[in-house]
Design an enzyme around this catalytic site. Sequence first.
Site, PDB file in Angstrom:
ATOM      1  N   GLU A 185      -3.069   8.991 -11.169  1.00 24.50           N
ATOM      2  CA  GLU A 185      -2.370   7.824 -11.502  1.00 24.50           C
ATOM      3  C   GLU A 185      -2.294   7.856 -13.290  1.00 24.50           C
ATOM      4  OE1 GLU A 185      -5.143   4.682 -10.142  1.00 24.50           O
ATOM      5  OE2 GLU A 185      -5.524   5.974  -8.425  1.00 24.50           O
ATOM      6  N   ARG A 217       0.691  -1.090   0.134  1.00 27.26           N
ATOM      7  CA  ARG A 217       0.026  -0.030  -0.093  1.00 27.26           C
ATOM      8  C   ARG A 217       0.820   1.287  -0.072  1.00 27.26           C
ATOM      9  NH1 ARG A 217      -5.050   0.635  -1.150  1.00 27.26           N
ATOM     10  NH2 ARG A 217      -5.746  -1.010   0.113  1.00 27.26           N
ATOM     11  N   HIS A 271      -0.275   3.592 -10.271  1.00 21.64           N
ATOM     12  CA  HIS A 271      -1.155   4.082  -9.278  1.00 21.64           C
ATOM     13  C   HIS A 271      -0.426   4.812  -8.413  1.00 21.64           C
ATOM     14  CE1 HIS A 271      -4.330   3.816  -6.251  1.00 21.64           C
ATOM     15  NE2 HIS A 271      -4.927   2.771  -7.041  1.00 21.64           N
TER      16      HIS A 271
HETATM   17  O1  TA6 Z   1      -7.544   4.121  -8.663  1.00 19.62           O
HETATM   18  C1  TA6 Z   1      -8.459   4.209  -7.806  1.00 19.62           C
HETATM   19  C2  TA6 Z   1      -9.063   2.696  -7.187  1.00 19.62           C
HETATM   20  O2  TA6 Z   1      -9.440   1.938  -8.320  1.00 19.62           O
HETATM   21  C3  TA6 Z   1     -10.328   3.117  -6.061  1.00 19.62           C
HETATM   22  O3  TA6 Z   1     -11.386   2.651  -6.593  1.00 19.62           O
HETATM   23  C4  TA6 Z   1      -9.680   2.179  -5.091  1.00 19.62           C
HETATM   24  O4  TA6 Z   1     -10.252   1.091  -4.981  1.00 19.62           O
HETATM   25  C5  TA6 Z   1      -7.968   2.242  -4.930  1.00 19.62           C
HETATM   26  O5  TA6 Z   1      -7.882   2.246  -6.650  1.00 19.62           O
HETATM   27  C6  TA6 Z   1      -7.113   1.306  -4.213  1.00 19.62           C
HETATM   28  O6  TA6 Z   1      -7.508   0.109  -4.816  1.00 19.62           O
HETATM   29  P1  TA6 Z   1      -6.743  -1.193  -4.023  1.00 19.62           P
HETATM   30  O7  TA6 Z   1      -7.128  -2.356  -4.616  1.00 19.62           O
HETATM   31  O8  TA6 Z   1      -5.430  -0.980  -4.040  1.00 19.62           O
HETATM   32  O9  TA6 Z   1      -7.291  -1.032  -2.532  1.00 19.62           O
END
Ligand code: TA6
Length: 283
Positions: free
Chosen positions: A263, A66, A162
Site C-alpha cells: 500500500e 474487499r 490499499h
Molecule cells: O493495511 C493493513 C491493515 O490496516 C491491517 O491492519 C488490516 O486491518 C487491513 O488493513 C484490512 O483492513 P480492513 O478494514 O479492510 O479489514
Amino acid sequence: MDLPEIPGLSAEEGAGGLTKLVVDLPSCRGELYLHGAQVTEWTPAGHEPVLWLSPQAVFAEAHAIRGGVPICFPWFGSGPDGDLSPAHGLARTGPWVFAGAQRHGDTVRITLQLTRDGVADRAGANHWTSDFRATYTVEFGSSLTMTLDVDPADPPTQSALHTYLRVGDVRQVAVTGLDHHHFFDQLTGETRTHHGTVTFTGETDRIYHHTNEVRLSDPVLGRQVRIAKSGSPHTVVWNPWIDKARQLADVPDDAWLEFVCLESANLSQTLRMCTSISVDSLK
Ligand code: TA6
C-alpha cells in the site's frame, strides 16, 4: 450516468446493482466502481489479473469492497490517535461522483471526486467535521496509475491506496526495495529496521517509512510487479495469514495464500499521492 463517448469506456451495472466503469482496451481491461472509487480489476494485455478481488466481497453502500484498490481517507486504520471509525475512513464506502474521462492513445483516464457532503450521512462522518474534497484520477493502460489529490484539511488527513496484489502463493513471493528501512510492526508495536527482502511466513502487518519503489517477485505467476509512487512517505505491507483470514467474513479461509497488500500511504500529511503499478514477465 452521463458518460462521454469514449471508445473502450462504458458504464455498467455491477455487483450489488452498483455502477461500475469498464475499460476495454488493447492495452488492458479494467473496472472501477463509483462506490468507493474502487478499482476492482486491472489486467494488462498478456498477463493474468494483477489485482486480487475476494469472491466473497460484499457490494453494498455500507461495505468496503474487499480487494482491488480501496482508498483509505481521510484517515488510515483508526486514525492518528486510534479513536476514529470506521476503519480506514469514509472514502472507501463513499459515493464518488464522476468528474470526467479522456482517452489518450491506449490509455483511458477517469476522474472521480468526493466531498464531505457526500459522506455526511455515513457512520463516522461526525468524527470528521471539516470539509474536504478528494479528487482521484485513475489511468488504465499498460500500467495502472492512481493519483489522489486532497484539498488542504485541518486537521491533516491520512490516506492510503490499499492495493491487493494477486499472487500465486504468498509463501513463495519476495518483496524488494524495503532493505534498511525502519518499520512499525502493527502486530507487536515495535519499530525495527528491515534487512533484505520481505518474505511471508505468518501474519504480516507493517508500516515502513519508505518513499521509493517496491517490487514483488512471484515465481508461481512468473512475473514481477513494480510499484512506483510519489507523495507517499509510507509503504504498508499486509497479509492476514491463516487465522486472521478466517476472521474476515469477506475473505475465503484459504485466500491468505492468494494476495499481498502493498500500500502506498501517507500517514502524515501530503496533498497529492500517486502510485503506478506495472508488470514484467519473468518467463
Ligand atoms: O493495511 C493493513 C491493515 O490496516 C491491517 O491492519 C488490516 O486491518 C487491513 O488493513 C484490512 O483492513 P480492513 O478494514 O479492510 O479489514
